[in-house]
Design a protein around this motif. Structure first.
Motif, short mmCIF file in Angstrom:
data_model
loop_
_atom_site.label_atom_id
_atom_site.label_comp_id
_atom_site.label_asym_id
_atom_site.label_seq_id
_atom_site.Cartn_x
_atom_site.Cartn_y
_atom_site.Cartn_z
N TYR A 112 0.80 -1.21 0.00
CA TYR A 112 0.00 0.00 0.00
C TYR A 112 0.85 1.28 0.00
N ASP A 311 -8.84 -0.57 4.23
CA ASP A 311 -8.91 0.71 3.51
C ASP A 311 -9.19 1.87 4.45
N LYS A 315 -6.67 4.97 5.34
CA LYS A 315 -7.14 6.35 5.13
C LYS A 315 -6.95 7.18 6.40
#
Length: 412
Positions: A112, A311, A315
């Motif tokens: 990521y 996710d 974030k």
């Protein structure tokens, strides 16, 4: 290692009962998610209100912050790893990273890293970058940092013949001697014998390096031994208080202890508790031997290994590591930004106290990156205690310490 094997066994047994940290309970039918975040100490308390801006900009994510006292955090994290029932995002102290990474507590973020600009290792001080990785995995992102610098009474140093802070080891020893010679009960410096990072700071400044790739801590090296001799000499020569007791703020205020090493939190404490010495004290980078190296402390943000909200977790971490967010967090919590770009802001650059920390952060090392560091550090403090208080032979005690430390990192 035995402790970790037990933990892993417990984890296997518990997976049938607890499949993941948040489970389906964290997400509603319309996609709204509750993100569980564990944060420690005062930061955890302040983070509860701070996340409201993130929630406003991410209306489908509710952040549930649990503030955990530092004294209970280690055991709580061990329990979470063993049960598999942890948060989605957690704060992790930099010295704990190897231990919990070895236990499999963190999700590998390698895949990521290119998706989030704020995760780029080039954004952070070199001392922080080494805490992001364990083996070949990326296990966390620096959230805030701290380091140790020198606090000193400018007025008393000037009276002793120093117009500025001691710049080298020899100047520090000279200044400490002159300050201690002011009279009975006066010291030249205060070296906190309970602070486990202090001996390593002296060792790094003298060129010491551990060789973890070959499982050699190098505690028998001349660089380490000479640093410990230098450390102990301040107590043997009466330059630093050997006995327990004597509050450092009071000692700094009265001038009894005119020099000490500490972190950024002391700025507000001194201003609050010793307003009478305003203008009579300052901060400076560490004195130099082979280098001016100090410690890299602080905390990283990590993703718990079995969260189902990857996710949303990423974030949130991305938000907390944005430059503007970090400057807002500085104003809220007085913790120092991990992003080097934030240090160009006038709030830090134009403040002489914080400017010192910015310079020092460029020359830092984290605690030795092994899961056994905490035990090794406590063993070293106990060893030095025998020498300083019990008049034991330093060379012999260091030999024993080296043997015990080597056994810790080589045990199966």
């Amino acid at each position: 290692m035995k402790k970790l094997l037990v933990l892993m066994s417990m984890m296997v047994l518990s997976l049938a009962l607890v499949a993941c940290s948040g489970g389906d309970e964290g997400e509603s039918a319309d996609g709204e998610k509750t993100l569980k975040v564990w944060a420690m100490g005062e930061e955890g308390k302040k983070l509860k209100d701070f996340v409201k801006d993130f929630e406003e900009n991410n209306p489908k994510i509710t952040v549930d912050v649990q503030a955990i006292p530092w004294g209970k955090a280690h055991d709580k994290l061990l329990t979470a790893v063993a049960s598999g029932n942890g948060p989605d995002v957690l704060q992790i102290g930099t010295t704990w990273v190897p231990e919990f990474a070895e236990a499999g507590a963190f999700k590998d973020l390698s895949e990521y890293m290119d998706d989030y600009e704020s995760f780029n290792k080039d954004n952070f001080f070199d001392g922080s970058v080494s805490t992001m990785k364990y083996n070949d995995q990326v296990v966390g992102v620096p959230w805030y940092v701290d380091t140790r610098v020198m606090y000193y009474r400018t007025d008393l140093l000037k009276e002793a013949g120093f117009d500025q802070a001691p710049d080298t080891w020899s100047e520090l020893k000279d200044a400490a001697k002159k300050l201690a010679d002011r009279g009975e009960g006066q010291y030249g410096i205060d070296i906190d014998r309970n602070d486990q990072i202090n001996p390593f700071i002296f060792a790094w400044q003298n060129g010491y390096e551990a060789d973890l790739a070959n499982k050699d801590l190098n505690f028998e090296s001349p660089e380490f031994k000479e640093a410990m001799e230098y450390y102990v000499s301040y107590f043997e020569q009466g330059l630093s208080q050997k006995e327990k007791g004597g509050d450092i703020i009071q000692g700094f205020k009265t001038g009894k202890k005119p020099i000490f090493f500490s972190g950024p939190w002391m700025i507000d404490i001194i201003q609050d508790k010793a307003p009478g010495i305003e203008g009579k004290w300052a901060t400076a980078v560490m004195p130099k031997k082979e280098s001016r190296t100090s410690s890299m402390g602080g905390s990283n943000l990590a993703v718990f290994h079995n969260t189902d909200k990857v996710d949303a977790s990423l974030k949130f971490i991305s938000y907390m590591t944005q430059v503007d967010t970090q400057l807002d967090w500085l104003e809220t919590s007085n913790t120092l930004p991990s992003r080097t770009e934030a240090w160009e802001d006038s709030a830090l650059k134009d403040d002489p106290m914080y400017e010192t920390f910015g310079k020092q952060l460029e020359q830092t090392k984290p605690g030795i990156q092994t899961e056994q560091f905490e035990r090794i550090a406590q063993e070293l403090l106990a060893t030095l205690e025998k020498v300083v208080v019990g008049d034991a032979d330093l060379e012999k005690e260091l030999e024993k310490f080296n043997k015990e430390a080597q056994e810790l990192i080589t045990e199966d």
